[in-house]
Every structure is written in structure tokens, then in C-alpha cells.
Write an enzyme that holds these catalytic residues in place. Structure first.
Site, PDB file in Angstrom:
ATOM      1  N   LYS A  81      -5.612  11.116  -2.291  1.00 50.14           N
ATOM      2  CA  LYS A  81      -4.987  11.552  -3.536  1.00 50.14           C
ATOM      3  C   LYS A  81      -4.858  13.065  -3.596  1.00 50.14           C
ATOM      4  CE  LYS A  81      -5.720   7.556  -6.398  1.00 50.14           C
ATOM      5  NZ  LYS A  81      -6.376   6.927  -7.531  1.00 50.14           N
ATOM      6  N   LYS A 133       0.075   0.378  -6.697  1.00 48.49           N
ATOM      7  CA  LYS A 133       0.862   0.923  -7.804  1.00 48.49           C
ATOM      8  C   LYS A 133       1.396   2.302  -7.475  1.00 48.49           C
ATOM      9  CE  LYS A 133      -2.986  -0.179 -10.379  1.00 48.49           C
ATOM     10  NZ  LYS A 133      -3.779  -0.997 -11.299  1.00 48.49           N
ATOM     11  N   LYS A 171      -1.140  -1.097   2.188  1.00 48.40           N
ATOM     12  CA  LYS A 171      -1.566  -2.025   1.139  1.00 48.40           C
ATOM     13  C   LYS A 171      -0.587  -1.967  -0.036  1.00 48.40           C
ATOM     14  CE  LYS A 171      -4.390   1.036  -1.590  1.00 48.40           C
ATOM     15  NZ  LYS A 171      -5.620   1.492  -2.150  1.00 48.40           N
TER      16      LYS A 171
HETATM   17  P1  TYM Z   1      -7.645  -0.534  -9.154  1.00 50.95           P
HETATM   18  O1  TYM Z   1      -7.302  -0.494 -10.585  1.00 50.95           O
HETATM   19  O2  TYM Z   1      -6.884   0.326  -8.211  1.00 50.95           O
HETATM   20  O3  TYM Z   1      -7.535  -2.009  -8.608  1.00 50.95           O
HETATM   21  C1  TYM Z   1      -8.199  -3.114  -9.233  1.00 50.95           C
HETATM   22  C2  TYM Z   1      -8.723  -4.069  -8.149  1.00 50.95           C
HETATM   23  O4  TYM Z   1      -7.646  -4.557  -7.335  1.00 50.95           O
HETATM   24  C3  TYM Z   1      -7.988  -4.392  -5.966  1.00 50.95           C
HETATM   25  N1  TYM Z   1      -6.754  -4.152  -5.178  1.00 50.95           N
HETATM   26  C4  TYM Z   1      -6.391  -4.864  -4.098  1.00 50.95           C
HETATM   27  N2  TYM Z   1      -6.976  -5.907  -3.461  1.00 50.95           N
HETATM   28  C5  TYM Z   1      -6.318  -6.418  -2.386  1.00 50.95           C
HETATM   29  N3  TYM Z   1      -5.131  -5.950  -1.944  1.00 50.95           N
HETATM   30  C6  TYM Z   1      -4.505  -4.903  -2.538  1.00 50.95           C
HETATM   31  N4  TYM Z   1      -3.321  -4.460  -2.092  1.00 50.95           N
HETATM   32  C7  TYM Z   1      -5.144  -4.317  -3.677  1.00 50.95           C
HETATM   33  N5  TYM Z   1      -4.820  -3.295  -4.500  1.00 50.95           N
HETATM   34  C8  TYM Z   1      -5.821  -3.207  -5.419  1.00 50.95           C
HETATM   35  C9  TYM Z   1      -8.897  -3.173  -5.941  1.00 50.95           C
HETATM   36  O5  TYM Z   1      -9.683  -3.150  -4.758  1.00 50.95           O
HETATM   37  C10 TYM Z   1      -9.722  -3.390  -7.202  1.00 50.95           C
HETATM   38  O6  TYM Z   1     -10.796  -4.255  -6.947  1.00 50.95           O
HETATM   39  N6  TYM Z   1     -11.733   2.339  -8.858  1.00 50.95           N
HETATM   40  C11 TYM Z   1     -11.253   1.012  -9.239  1.00 50.95           C
HETATM   41  C12 TYM Z   1     -11.551   0.654 -10.681  1.00 50.95           C
HETATM   42  C13 TYM Z   1     -12.987   0.741 -11.039  1.00 50.95           C
HETATM   43  C14 TYM Z   1     -14.038  -0.139 -10.609  1.00 50.95           C
HETATM   44  C15 TYM Z   1     -15.214   0.361 -11.223  1.00 50.95           C
HETATM   45  C16 TYM Z   1     -14.069  -1.271  -9.792  1.00 50.95           C
HETATM   46  C17 TYM Z   1     -13.557   1.692 -11.842  1.00 50.95           C
HETATM   47  N7  TYM Z   1     -14.899   1.459 -11.947  1.00 50.95           N
HETATM   48  C18 TYM Z   1     -16.439  -0.266 -11.008  1.00 50.95           C
HETATM   49  C19 TYM Z   1     -15.307  -1.878  -9.586  1.00 50.95           C
HETATM   50  C20 TYM Z   1     -16.479  -1.382 -10.187  1.00 50.95           C
HETATM   51  C21 TYM Z   1      -9.753   0.981  -9.065  1.00 50.95           C
HETATM   52  O7  TYM Z   1      -9.094   1.992  -9.121  1.00 50.95           O
HETATM   53  O8  TYM Z   1      -9.210  -0.267  -8.974  1.00 50.95           O
END
Ligand code: TYM
Length: 332
Positions: A112, A198, A195
Site C-alpha cells: 500500500k 477491491k 487475488k
Molecule cells: P478485508 O476487508 O480486506 O477482507 C475481508 C476478508 O476477506 C478475505 N479476502 C479474501 N479471501 C480469499 N480470496 C480473496 N481474493 C480475498 N480477498 C479478501 C480477507 O482475507 C479477509 O479475511 N485487515 C482485514 C480486516 C480486519 C480483521 C481484523 C480481520 C480488521 N481487523 C481482525 C480479522 C481479524 C481486512 O482488511 O480484510
């Protein structure tokens, strides 16, 4: 019951298939066997400064989608991260346990910050994984169901928990990641080596949960497939076909081997048409339920208040112990 904690950022108007298969589906399933804490990560979302009205709207859309996807407010605690002030408070204390080098190694931060230029990237992006550690540790979570891209952040969380425990005395449960191999990294339809994301995928490469059947079908029919015409899983030579096979396999509960047999000698066309129907069938009911839930904002906000109350009770308890361990003077 083991405790589960996970979160999702409200950074778009819809979740995509990667979020759904990599994370949300597991949350729904784990309600049966675990004690679930699920939240909308709005504190994390402000690292990139969304417009306030947009953040508010997306936070509600996110909550509605999670309920629509099957998160049951009776069996899970679903809440908005910023409603629980203790996340921010614990984050500061954990920031004070983290080394600069340790934080600088996080690959998501490196990706990022490369986009913004090293020195203009925000400090919020830098400390983002430490806030994530606070999210997890404050609920004493045993398991964290996520996609592969979050693995490094969970490892940091484990390190911080162990460090705090040995410095100040046993306080935190050391959590384990829960990552399902088949769905840990759903690929972009236009660039199967990347992957689905968004922030980096083109709209043609993303399947949004709230999208209408027409565009969903079109995107799947136009998904990049590979040379040859056989429908077989082959990560190296056929990443596009392999991605579609995985999607169809998990959504139908059919093994990839059985799917390969079914499409033997049939070419890509029939296969893609079937994948499209499976995705449309999975998303349509979620879209309809989301719309209904959004139509009654007061009820949605009420459900989130119930979640916040349950989450707050646990977060407060953990923070009380943390303050005492660190040596803060009790407030009379
Ligand atoms: P975020 O919002 O980017 O994504 C939410 C969840 O979706 C999963 N994910 C995927 N899994 C498989 N293939 C993909 N292409 C794919 N894109 C997204 C992510 O791995 C995630 O599980 N930092 C985290 C949010 C967060 C969080 C936490 C998660 C904040 N605090 C505490 C767990 C525990 C995030 O940005 O996820």
C-alpha cells in the site's frame, strides 16, 4: 465453545466473491460450533479517508450483507468496531510493544505504501496491523477465520500476545489463524495470478455479491481462461480454469475431480455457463435480503447496538486486566 473473531472493512458498496468464499462463509458455518464475534472494521477503513457519508452508508450496507449472508444476531455478535472504544485503547498499548522493523515488514503495508510513495503513506497504514491485533486479542479469540492475505497479520498478533504475556503476565489468549486452502486466495477473473481485490482488480475481474445476474454472467463468460480446451485443475498452466473450478466446487460441494469428469470433452463454454449459474444462485438471495434489511435502517442500527453491548462487556473486562498489568493507576 472456542471463540472466533473476524472483521471486514466497509471499503466498497459490496463485498466480492473473495471476501465471501475466503471469510464470510466460514463465519456463517462456525456459528454452529463456535462463539462468534464479527465486526465491520470502520477504524481500519479511515486509513484511506473515505468521505464521511460514504463510510456511514458502507458500514450499514456491510452489516446488512452479513446478516443477509446468514450471520444470525442470536448466535453471533455482530458489531461496528468504532462502537467499542477499547479497540483504539488497546491498539496504543500494543503499538508500544511493537518494533519498527517488525511493523515495517508487513507486506500489505509495503504494497500500500508503494502506491502512495514511502514518505507520504499515512502512519495509520503503518500501525494498521497492530490495531488488527488489538481487535483479536481484546476478545481473547481462539481462532481467526481469514483469507491468506491476512496470515502475516495474525502471526504478528500471536507475537504481540506472547510478548505482552511474558512482559506483564498471562493476559491474552494466543489466537490461531483459520484458513481453508481451497478458498484462501480467490483470483481476479481477468488476471488469475492476482487475488480478487477491491483495491487492485478491475471491475471486470471482480464478482460483487450485490451485483445483478446479468453483469455477473457476463463477467464469468469473459473470465480469462487458458490455452487448450480441457477443464482440468492445473495451478501452473491453467490458473484461470483452476480458479473457476474451485469456485464451482465450494459453492456446490462437488469435488474438483468430479467436476473434471463432468466436463471431460466439453470445452470451456458449458463449464463457464454452469459456474455463472452457481454464482448467480448463491448471490441472488443475499442481494434480496440485503435490500430488505437496508429498507429498515432503525432495525439494522438496533441489531448493531445489541451486538455492541455484548462485545463491549468482554472488551471492558480485558481492558481492565490490561490496565492493571501495565501499571496504570486505577481510576476511583
Ligand atoms: P478485508 O476487508 O480486506 O477482507 C475481508 C476478508 O476477506 C478475505 N479476502 C479474501 N479471501 C480469499 N480470496 C480473496 N481474493 C480475498 N480477498 C479478501 C480477507 O482475507 C479477509 O479475511 N485487515 C482485514 C480486516 C480486519 C480483521 C481484523 C480481520 C480488521 N481487523 C481482525 C480479522 C481479524 C481486512 O482488511 O480484510
Amino acid at each position: 465453545r472456542p471463540r472466533v473473531l473476524s472483521g471486514i472493512q466497509p471499503t466498497a458498496d459490496s463485498f466480492h466473491l473473495g471476501n465471501f468464499l475466503g471469510a464470510v462463509r466460514q463465519w456463517v458455518e462456525m456459528q454452529e460450533t463456535h462463539e462468534n464475534f464479527i465486526f465491520i472494521a470502520d477504524l481500519h477503513a479511515i486509513t484511506v479517508h473515505p468521505a464521511p457519508a460514504e463510510l456511514r452508508r458502507r458500514t450499514r450496507v456491510s452489516a446488512a450483507q452479513l446478516f443477509a449472508a446468514g450471520i444470525d444476531p442470536e448466535r453471533s455478535t455482530l458489531f461496528v468496531q468504532s462502537h467499542i472504544r477499547e479497540h483504539s485503547e488497546l491498539a496504543w498499548i500494543l503499538i508500544c510493544q511493537t518494533g519498527m522493523g517488525e511493523a515495517a515488514r508487513m507486506t500489505q503495508f509495503k504494497d500500500k505504501s508503494a502506491k502512495y510513495g514511502e514518505s507520504s503513506a499515512g502512519v495509520g497504514l503503518f500501525t494498521y496491523p497492530i490495531l488488527q491485533a488489538a481487535d483479536i486479542l481484546i476478545y481473547q479469540a481462539d481462532q481467526v477465520p481469514v483469507g491468506a492475505d491476512q496470515k502475516q497479520h495474525i502471526e504478528l498478533t500471536r507475537d504481540l500476545a506472547q510478548r505482552f504475556n511474558s512482559r506483564y503476565g498471562e493476559t491474552f489468549t494466543v489466537p490461531a489463524p483459520y484458513i481453508l486452502k481451497e478458498v484462501e486466495r480467490i483470483a481476479d477473473l481477468q488476471d488469475p495470478l492476482a487475488k480478487m481485490s477491491k483495491s487492485s482488480s478491475s471491475p471486470q475481474g471482480i464478482l460483487d455479491v450485490l451485483e445483478e445476474p446479468g453483469p455477473l454472467r457476463k463477467k464469468i463468460m469473459r473470465a480469462v481462461t487458458d490455452t487448450g480446451s480441457e477443464v482440468v485443475a492445473d495451478e501452473e498452466n491453467k490458473p484461470g480454469v483452476t480458479n473457476l473450478l474451485r469456485i464451482q466446487s465450494v459453492l456446490t460441494g462437488t469435488s474438483i475431480a468430479d467436476l473434471e469428469k463432468r466436463y471431460a470433452g466439453q470445452g470451456y463454454g458449458t463449464f463457464k455457463k454452469d459456474v455463472a449459474e452457481v454464482v448467480v444462485d448463491a448471490f441472488a438471495p443475499i442481494r434480496e435480503r440485503t435490500e430488505k434489511l437496508l429498507a429498515d435502517e432503525a432495525e439494522l442500527d438496533r441489531l448493531l447496538a445489541v451486538g455492541a453491548r455484548r462485545a463491549s462487556a468482554i472488551a471492558r473486562q480485558t481492558m481492565e486486566a490490561v490496565r492493571e498489568r501495565v501499571g496504570f493507576l486505577p481510576q476511583l
